[in-house]
Write a protein that holds these residues in place. Sequence first.
Motif: not given
Lengths: 193, 587
Positions: B10-22, B28-40
Amino acid sequence: MATKKAGRKPQSPQPIPLPARPGAVEAPIVKNHTISVLVDNEPGVLARVVGLFSGRGYNIESLTVAEVDPKEALSRINIVTSGTPMVIEQIKAQLGRLVPVHRVTDLTMLGASVERELALVKVRSTGDKRIESLRIADVFRARALDSTIDSFVFEVVGTTEKVNAFIRLMESLGLTDVSRTGVAAISRGAQSI
Amino acid sequence: MPSEPMIGARLLLKALVEQGVEDIFGYPGGAVLPIYDEIFKQNRIRHILVRQEGGAVHAAEGYARSTGKVGVVLVTSGPGATNAVTGLTDALMDSVPIVCLTGQVPTHLIGNDAFQEADTVGITRPCTKHNYLVKNVNNLARTIHEAFHVARSGRPGPVVVDLPKDVVLAMGQYVSAADAKPKSYRPQVKGDATSIEQAVELMRTAKRPLFYCGGGVVNSGPRASKLLTELVRTTGFPCTLTLMGLGTFPASDPQYLGMVGMHGLYESNNAMHDCDLMIAVGSRFDDRVTGKLTAFSPNSRKIHIDIDPSSINKNVRVDIGIVGDIANVLEDMLAVWKAKKTSTDRKALAPWWKQIETWRARKCLSYRHDSKIIMPQYALQRLYDLTKHRDDVYITTEVGQHQMWAAQFMRFDKPNHWLTSGGLGTMGYGLPSAMGVQVAHPDALVIDVAGEASILMNIQEMSTISQYGLPVKVFILNNEYMGMVRQWQELMHGGRYSQSYMSSLPDFVKLAESFHAVGLRATKPEELDDVIREMIACPKAVIADIRVDQKENCFPMIPSGAAHNEMLLGPADQAQKPTSEEGMVLV
């Protein structure tokens, strides 16, 4: 159109000195340069520097690295490299591009600097050769750090040339192992890098 | 004030939003599943699911280069990261700002040859501008902000952030961009005043001057293009552009000479050779431009403006090197020019322009017309004529003959509308790149000018294009050969076409249909216009299979190892001037 202004226009109102034209073909003079690089002391920073040299085909004659400012977590890398002036300029610019690099200083270009290298030299011999090695060590102000009946470990400190000369002399006197630190260098005078 | 602790993803996505990422391009894959969960769980950032990670990086490149923003990629550990390597190298060579987030095995498994483990930081060290391995969740947000800063500042480039799975699952504190100032990276953006004055002085007295501008102007932003145009028009000097610089000076301007370099125009290359002052702006004296270095523009003084100090004096010694952001330097240069009421040597410029006109009169882009076969140049000429009234046309290309013809025949008046793989020369760049452009500009006309060989390198992205309803147009110049390979084999290897014939090609019309797109085909010149019109009018993605002359070669050409004034203008020259031994070893 050209004549209209010709009367009142001097050749150039304020002549601006232009740099000299670079030579059409650079004489390929390859010279050794000692470059000091101040970097963040972080994982991988040495790999970045070394990878830059191997990836772009530059030489490393000698390399030393150690932390020099624990408070700011800065390390100093001293690199002795060789190349034509254009290659040396390129090496410095490429080093400067690395993100964890704070400063790149060419000590050779800067003027006077002191350079020192330490070597540990193991010599195995007996009789006249053993005595001769001890005498030469004395001339070079090398200290014996370890001794057995038939061996010495000398510590010699000095410029690369002095260390080379000492090792060359020891070759005929039973030299077995050499361990060198590489060059540590610093500029003379009050200025810091 | 410290905020609530939250999990790394979630920290990651928050930082991306602050950087103006749209938008993020990823897989996806095993190592990034938690990130994909937050994207969901959120809807601020849109994720575009590509079909192969290489496609994700090229898509992010297209996105970045057409918008001026940083392109963002998210891939998993191991194969996800290694598949991204080509795209990262491409972005490094062409200075495209990319942040690529890679998954990694948990920190306690790093170095154990774990499943889907690769030394991503080690592998990507030489093909990124910088990379990070985040080992502590409390450094995560700071590292993301720093990565964006590094990617877009100075000479832009790709940055990898490697994220072990345990770090994105751990609880940590958020740090905002304002509190995450990078320690050491501060590129010089303001040019040296004395050097700028010296440059103006050289320009004042120049008798045969030439502007030689490149992709650095595009990267400096639209303001740099405007200032460049103003400076070129103020001086009245001719201007030539590199492949990466097309559009930074309007192609419709009479002072524009066309592209320079290996397949550049006769007038441009001759002007490069004969000029007495070269003003290089955001260009890097690449070997495709200089040809034989010892014969490169032998009688000129050279001014070089670039944000990267290592570009100056790398290949060619220059008289004045000015390190700084192009827009800033050009602004200062114009200010000096105006303050000193500088005027050029008009008496000398007139014969210089006259000389240029005689080179132009050679009409080096003319080609043989044929009533039965579609000439590839004719196909692009028609594509340009039928799209030039629109100002929302983006052209991407693959790599090869079609790319060079597109550079010659598609003309651009604005930067950021031409996207091609210049430095690395990556076949398969064009389709995913067009996809990225279309994501950023949903209503624009985005055309990938392709060859039948290159398009197959990333054809899987047609599936992505269809999933997101992106109306990308693929314009294939199909000559059933790897055209540029065949051309070099003809020039240097006695016409022995070793492995350059593409047999068993797919039926591109059916291929398009199988990807839920529209397939069109033109085999005769009279069918061409209708196919182009239908392609443009179609609201869906289109593959247009244009069957062109199989044997046509791309001219003009500076053969490898030759100088700018030794160009081949057509097949007749080709027979007379065999490639030198020195040239044979060059790429």
